[in-house]
Design a protein around this motif. Structure first.
Motif, PDB file in Angstrom:
ATOM      1  N   GLN A  53      26.313  41.928  18.786  1.00  0.00           N
ATOM      2  CA  GLN A  53      26.601  41.689  17.371  1.00  0.00           C
ATOM      3  C   GLN A  53      25.508  40.783  16.807  1.00  0.00           C
ATOM      4  O   GLN A  53      25.214  39.738  17.391  1.00  0.00           O
TER       5      GLN A  53
ATOM      6  N   ASP B 160      25.699  52.530  16.337  1.00  0.00           N
ATOM      7  CA  ASP B 160      26.580  51.756  15.464  1.00  0.00           C
ATOM      8  C   ASP B 160      28.030  51.777  15.949  1.00  0.00           C
ATOM      9  O   ASP B 160      28.566  52.817  16.301  1.00  0.00           O
ATOM     10  N   THR B 161      28.646  50.592  15.961  1.00  0.00           N
ATOM     11  CA  THR B 161      30.080  50.499  16.279  1.00  0.00           C
ATOM     12  C   THR B 161      30.860  49.769  15.182  1.00  0.00           C
ATOM     13  O   THR B 161      32.052  49.501  15.357  1.00  0.00           O
ATOM     14  N   GLY B 162      30.191  49.467  14.057  1.00  0.00           N
ATOM     15  CA  GLY B 162      30.923  48.854  12.955  1.00  0.00           C
ATOM     16  C   GLY B 162      30.229  47.630  12.388  1.00  0.00           C
ATOM     17  O   GLY B 162      29.156  47.230  12.846  1.00  0.00           O
ATOM     18  N   GLY B 163      30.841  47.038  11.385  1.00  0.00           N
ATOM     19  CA  GLY B 163      30.290  45.841  10.761  1.00  0.00           C
ATOM     20  C   GLY B 163      31.386  45.101  10.015  1.00  0.00           C
ATOM     21  O   GLY B 163      32.435  45.667   9.692  1.00  0.00           O
ATOM     22  N   TRP B 164      31.180  43.851   9.742  1.00  0.00           N
ATOM     23  CA  TRP B 164      32.157  43.059   9.001  1.00  0.00           C
ATOM     24  C   TRP B 164      31.465  41.918   8.252  1.00  0.00           C
ATOM     25  O   TRP B 164      30.273  41.696   8.416  1.00  0.00           O
TER      26      TRP B 164
ATOM     27  N   TYR C 163      22.163  48.301   8.201  1.00  0.00           N
ATOM     28  CA  TYR C 163      23.436  47.943   7.558  1.00  0.00           C
ATOM     29  C   TYR C 163      23.098  47.319   6.202  1.00  0.00           C
ATOM     30  O   TYR C 163      22.242  46.429   6.122  1.00  0.00           O
TER      31      TYR C 163
ATOM     32  N   GLY D 181      26.559  43.001  12.006  1.00  0.00           N
ATOM     33  CA  GLY D 181      26.486  44.396  12.434  1.00  0.00           C
ATOM     34  C   GLY D 181      26.740  44.473  13.930  1.00  0.00           C
ATOM     35  O   GLY D 181      26.243  43.643  14.709  1.00  0.00           O
ATOM     36  N   GLN D 182      27.527  45.469  14.350  1.00  0.00           N
ATOM     37  CA  GLN D 182      27.902  45.612  15.762  1.00  0.00           C
ATOM     38  C   GLN D 182      27.387  46.955  16.287  1.00  0.00           C
ATOM     39  O   GLN D 182      27.429  47.962  15.580  1.00  0.00           O
ATOM     40  N   TYR D 183      26.943  46.960  17.557  1.00  0.00           N
ATOM     41  CA  TYR D 183      26.321  48.175  18.094  1.00  0.00           C
ATOM     42  C   TYR D 183      26.316  48.141  19.621  1.00  0.00           C
ATOM     43  O   TYR D 183      26.272  47.081  20.246  1.00  0.00           O
TER      44      TYR D 183
ATOM     45  N   THR E   7      25.753  52.427   6.292  1.00  0.00           N
ATOM     46  CA  THR E   7      25.101  52.335   7.595  1.00  0.00           C
ATOM     47  C   THR E   7      24.351  53.635   7.848  1.00  0.00           C
ATOM     48  O   THR E   7      24.917  54.724   7.698  1.00  0.00           O
TER      49      THR E   7
END
Length: 240
Positions: free
Chosen positions: A132, A160-164, A185, A204-206, A176
């Protein structure tokens, strides 16, 4: 120029091309005839005995060749005109292509600009398979416009595995995508929303290939409009 007109000009040019060999032969026959010199002398005098200047045969030859050369040059000029290519009727202008968005400047980094301060870091909870990346923003004034962009280099296995973000999700549009060798992102503050002064985090998560991942090529950039005056500010940096 049409093909029919080219054909007419070509025929005309060929008709004016002199036969140099035939002309020389005719001159030689004239000079070789017996009695030619005498007749020439007789013709060189008028009834009053006044002598008229006559041309000797070498001068005749030279004059003939000069005339032939002039006709040849004229004919060649016509032929050249016949075979000259037509200019393009509707040339197409090449319009320059639109320039794409360039990568944000990161050389040396700029962590502070006016009311903005920012920092990039890899979250300590990252592991050998997943990571992250955090962009921490500190604002000293309210922000009426804000764009946060995080660019993760596409090293082996990055996905990519998401973001917050610490601000409400309803306040931002998140996009993304993969672009120019990066996983990008982008958080964009929606019109009519504001970001209050304080500290805010965008992450950003990956996934990535097994083992430690080098974040040297990762970057971030923040553009904002701050304060009642609506002045612009921008900060950027990396994660090395």
């Amino acid at each position: 120029m049409t093909e029919e007109l080219r054909g007419l000009l070509r025929e005309s040019a060929e008709g004016h091309l002199p036969d140099r060999a035939r002309m020389l032969a005719r001159v030689e026959r004239g000079t070789a005839r017996p009695g030619t010199a005498g007749r020439s002398r007789d013709r060189g005098r008028t009834r009053t005995g006044t002598r008229i200047r006559t041309l000797s045969w070498p001068r005749i030859v030279f004059a003939t060749l000069a005339t032939a050369g002039t006709l040849t040059a004229s004919a060649l000029t016509v032929v050249t005109v016949v075979h000259a290519p037509d200019p393009p009727r509707n040339p197409t202008a090449t319009a320059p292509s639109a320039a794409g968005r360039t990568a944000p400047p990161t050389e040396g980094g700029r962590a502070e600009d006016g009311p903005l301060w920012a920092d990039g870091s890899v979250d300590p909870h990252s592991n050998a398979y997943w990571a992250q990346s955090n962009v921490t923003l500190k604002a000293r004034e309210p922000l009426s416009a804000l764009v946060v962009e995080l660019r993760i280099a596409l090293t082996e296995g990055v996905k990519d595995t998401g973001g917050w973000r610490t601000r409400p999700a309803a306040d931002f549009d998140l996009s993304t995508r993969e672009e120019g060798g990066f996983l990008v992102y982008r958080w964009t503050l929606k019109p009519g929303r504001t970001v209050p002064p304080g500290e805010h985090v965008f992450a950003g998560q990956y996934d990535h290939a097994t083992g430690g991942r080098d974040a040297t090529d990762d970057t971030y950039r923040i553009d904002a409009t701050a304060g009642a005056a609506g002045s612009g500010a921008a900060v950027w940096g990396g994660f090395a």
